[in-house]
Design a protein around this motif. Structure first.
Motif, mmCIF file in Angstrom:
data_model
loop_
_atom_site.group_PDB
_atom_site.id
_atom_site.type_symbol
_atom_site.label_atom_id
_atom_site.label_comp_id
_atom_site.label_asym_id
_atom_site.label_seq_id
_atom_site.Cartn_x
_atom_site.Cartn_y
_atom_site.Cartn_z
ATOM 1 N N ASP A 44 -39.456 94.051 108.461
ATOM 2 C CA ASP A 44 -38.823 93.563 107.245
ATOM 3 C C ASP A 44 -39.472 94.192 106.016
ATOM 4 O OD1 ASP A 44 -41.272 92.297 107.042
ATOM 5 O OD2 ASP A 44 -40.486 90.288 107.424
ATOM 6 N N ALA A 45 -39.145 93.679 104.847
ATOM 7 C CA ALA A 45 -39.634 94.262 103.590
ATOM 8 C C ALA A 45 -41.152 94.230 103.511
ATOM 9 C CB ALA A 45 -39.010 93.522 102.415
ATOM 10 N N TYR B 250 -42.731 97.140 105.262
ATOM 11 C CA TYR B 250 -42.643 98.377 104.473
ATOM 12 C C TYR B 250 -43.762 98.448 103.438
ATOM 13 C CZ TYR B 250 -40.733 102.060 101.490
ATOM 14 O OH TYR B 250 -40.563 103.218 100.759
ATOM 15 N N GLU C 282 -36.532 96.408 100.348
ATOM 16 C CA GLU C 282 -35.313 95.717 100.747
ATOM 17 C C GLU C 282 -34.350 96.663 101.448
ATOM 18 O OE1 GLU C 282 -31.490 93.888 98.487
ATOM 19 O OE2 GLU C 282 -33.419 93.068 97.804
ATOM 20 N N GLU D 140 -35.550 97.151 104.967
ATOM 21 C CA GLU D 140 -35.237 96.012 105.825
ATOM 22 C C GLU D 140 -33.782 96.040 106.285
ATOM 23 O OE1 GLU D 140 -34.897 91.187 105.343
ATOM 24 O OE2 GLU D 140 -36.728 92.156 104.599
ATOM 25 N N LYS D 141 -32.859 96.385 105.387
ATOM 26 C CA LYS D 141 -31.443 96.448 105.758
ATOM 27 C C LYS D 141 -31.199 97.525 106.809
ATOM 28 C CE LYS D 141 -29.655 94.740 101.338
ATOM 29 N NZ LYS D 141 -29.038 95.126 100.055
ATOM 30 N N CYS E 78 -33.339 98.708 108.909
ATOM 31 C CA CYS E 78 -33.974 98.293 110.165
ATOM 32 C C CYS E 78 -33.093 97.304 110.925
ATOM 33 C CB CYS E 78 -35.340 97.667 109.887
ATOM 34 S SG CYS E 78 -36.607 98.865 109.405
ATOM 35 N N ARG E 79 -32.431 96.427 110.222
ATOM 36 C CA ARG E 79 -31.565 95.458 110.895
ATOM 37 C C ARG E 79 -30.374 96.161 111.559
ATOM 38 N NH1 ARG E 79 -32.742 90.337 110.532
ATOM 39 N NH2 ARG E 79 -30.663 89.752 111.307
#
Length: 559
Positions: free
Chosen positions: A70-71, A74, A150, A153-154, A156-157
């Motif tokens: 997640d963020a 990072y 952010e 994270e996006k 990665c999802r």
């Protein structure tokens, strides 16, 4: 909380002209079907803020692995990975295969941020070995993220999606290659006019189709790619196939009958996509994409699986990189003029046939299995020479110099399971064709009429037997994975009669009559309309045979 407006990564002047910030600011619907309609209609396409909200929601709802970076991850690792390097000088990770990072109205800081995010993804996803689409995805998501973390994270999802029925992006060389082959199969079936043009102007037609993801993830202008991505996040991977097919249809419409601008059709298509705004709007592109009558997601998955299996058999692995492309045998290269000889067709005609077959077999070289001029005019000998081979191509030359034939998906030994009776087997990959006096291919009628896959009535229509033959229309139990009859509830078995063979005749197609009928002495035949392929007669309706050949597919690596 609303996402920020244009952030520090975006060149605002370019962005305003690409995607004006207008339109609605809220989205209240929660039902998937309504979301699909709104995405296709571009409900949030003109509102920068609303698109950011929708992306946040859709990506948050992706089912992911238990441990997904997640963020905060990072923020912990970016300093160690980037070090003292400037963002602009950072190398791209190996898995993007030297893909150019699309600018998408990003400023220099934004372009550097894409590289930083990609390197951090590479650190957290060692199992991602080949993903050339990712730079475009990250560059777009950066527009709708508060900061680099952010956006990371996006992305990665999207990579960590663990729903086996919901494929998002290819993450290995094997998956990428099989996707390219699947796209080639779809073009072959649903864009026949464009495919014919590609075969005519391209040396390596499969190589042209291997470029399809680049059209979407890199060449499409930002406003177009964002519209595609809107629908992609809602509906998944099949949207990409649809849009790429629509691009090829528009390319054919514009360029048919005109000289191409270069000697390289790949470059011509890329140039067309970059300048697509001169030809079609994003709305028209999506409208064309969803007007294509494709089969279900399940059928695309089956075809992808079949192509992956074929690649594995050729030694292509999950980890293998694009260096393997140099070893691939493309359609035109698979039929070599110096070692190909047929009494019925020339190299050009055989290349046409090879361009029609499923891509997993188009990589193979033609291998002569049976020739009536060499092995004699005997159906028994024909079966003996062809058994153990799957698929095969049947060629017939009449005494009037007409040439026709069929692509047959299944081993002729399957006929033996009917206990001496004449029974149909095979799959929907079968097709019939004529080459002389004019070229024409006829595919399974269900391909042209998907409505035939609706639930069948309780009393299916039976097929009138051919004269003097008792024909069992029960479909085979053993079917290839793509377009297998068992995946459909056909209203009538007449749509699934592909191939049948007995001691005294060979039949291709059924329902209303055979597309091809050949007697046991390989001397006489007849052709007419059949329900399976909805074809016109392939030559004179009653004909005398001058020559028959059967061709198999030999792996190019086998000498």
């Amino acid at each position: 909380m609303h996402p920020p407006a244009y952030n520090c990564f975006v060149d605002r002047d370019k962005m305003d002209s690409a995607i004006p910030d207008l339109g609605p600011k809220e989205l209240s619907c929660t039902e998937l079907q309504e979301l699909k309609q709104l995405a296709r209609q571009g409900y949030w396409a003109r509102s920068y803020a609303l698109r950011g909200q929708v992306y946040q929601r859709l990506i948050r709802d992706i089912p992911c692995r238990t441990v997904t970076p997640d963020a905060s991850v990072y923020r912990d690792i970016v300093g160690k990975i980037v070090g003292k390097h400037s963002s602009a000088s950072l190398p791209l990770p190996e898995f993007v295969d030297n893909t150019q990072v699309p600018s998408y109205c990003l400023n220099s800081k934004g372009e550097g941020a894409v590289r930083k995010i990609l390197l951090c993804i590479s650190n957290q996803f060692p199992d991602v070995s080949f993903c050339p689409a990712l730079p475009a995805v990250v560059a777009l998501l950066l527009h709708y993220s508060a900061d680099e973390a952010e956006c990371f994270e996006k992305a990665c999802r999207i990579l960590a999606c663990n729903d086996s029925s919901r494929k998002l992006v290819d993450q290995s060389f094997l998956a990428f290659e099989s996707s390219c082959m699947t796209f080639g199969d779809l073009v072959n079936k649903y864009c026949q006019a464009a495919h014919k043009l590609m075969v005519a102007v391209s040396e390596d037609v499969l190589q042209v189709y291997s470029d399809w993801q680049r059209w979407l993830f890199g060449e499409l202008p930002l406003s177009y790619f964002a519209r595609v991505f809107d629908v992609f996040l809602v509906e998944g991977y099949k949207v990409l196939y649809r849009v790429a097919l629509a691009i090829l249809k528009f390319f054919h419409k514009v360029r048919a009958g005109q000289p191409l601008e270069s000697d390289n059709v790949k470059q011509d298509i890329r140039a067309f996509v970059r300048d697509i705004a001169k030809t079609v709007s994003p709305e028209k592109l999506l409208e064309k994409a969803f007007a294509i009558r494709l089969f279900s997601r399940k059928e695309i998955q089956l075809l992808q699986m079949a192509n992956e299996k074929a690649l594995k058999q050729k030694g292509i692995t999950v980890k293998q990189k694009s260096v393997s492309l140099s070893k691939r045998q493309f359609v035109h290269l698979a039929v070599h003029a110096d070692n190909f000889h047929s009494e019925i067709v020339g190299v050009k005609e055989m290349r046409d046939i090879w361009s029609w077959v499923p891509e997993r077999f188009a990589l193979c070289q033609p291998l002569l299995l049976f020739s009536s001029l060499q092995h004699g005019y005997s159906l028994t000998r024909f079966y003996f020479q062809c058994e153990g081979r799957e698929p095969t191509v049947l060629l017939i030359k009449t005494t009037q110099k007409e040439v026709c034939g069929a692509y047959l998906s299944t081993d002729w030994s399957e006929r033996n399971k009917f206990g001496g009776k004449l029974g149909f087997f095979g799959t929907g990959e079968c097709f019939v064709f004529r080459l002389q006096p004019e070229v024409q291919r006829y595919e399974w009628v269900v391909i042209k009429h998907p409505e035939l896959t609706k639930p069948a009535p309780l009393e299916p229509t039976t097929v009138p037997p051919s004269p003097s033959h008792s024909v069992s229309s029960e479909p085979a139990d053993r079917l290839s994975p793509f377009l297998a009859t068992r995946h459909f509830n056909l209203p009538s078995k007449t749509e699934s009669l592909f191939m049948a063979g007995g001691s005294d005749c060979l039949i291709i197609g059924g329902g209303g009559g055979p597309a091809l009928y050949i007697d046991g002495d390989l001397n006489r035949g007849r052709t007419g309309h059949c329900d399976t392929f909805n074809n016109q007669p392939l030559c004179s309706e009653n004909f005398l045979i001058a020559a028959v050949e059967a061709w198999g597919f030999q792996d190019p690596d086998i000498q």
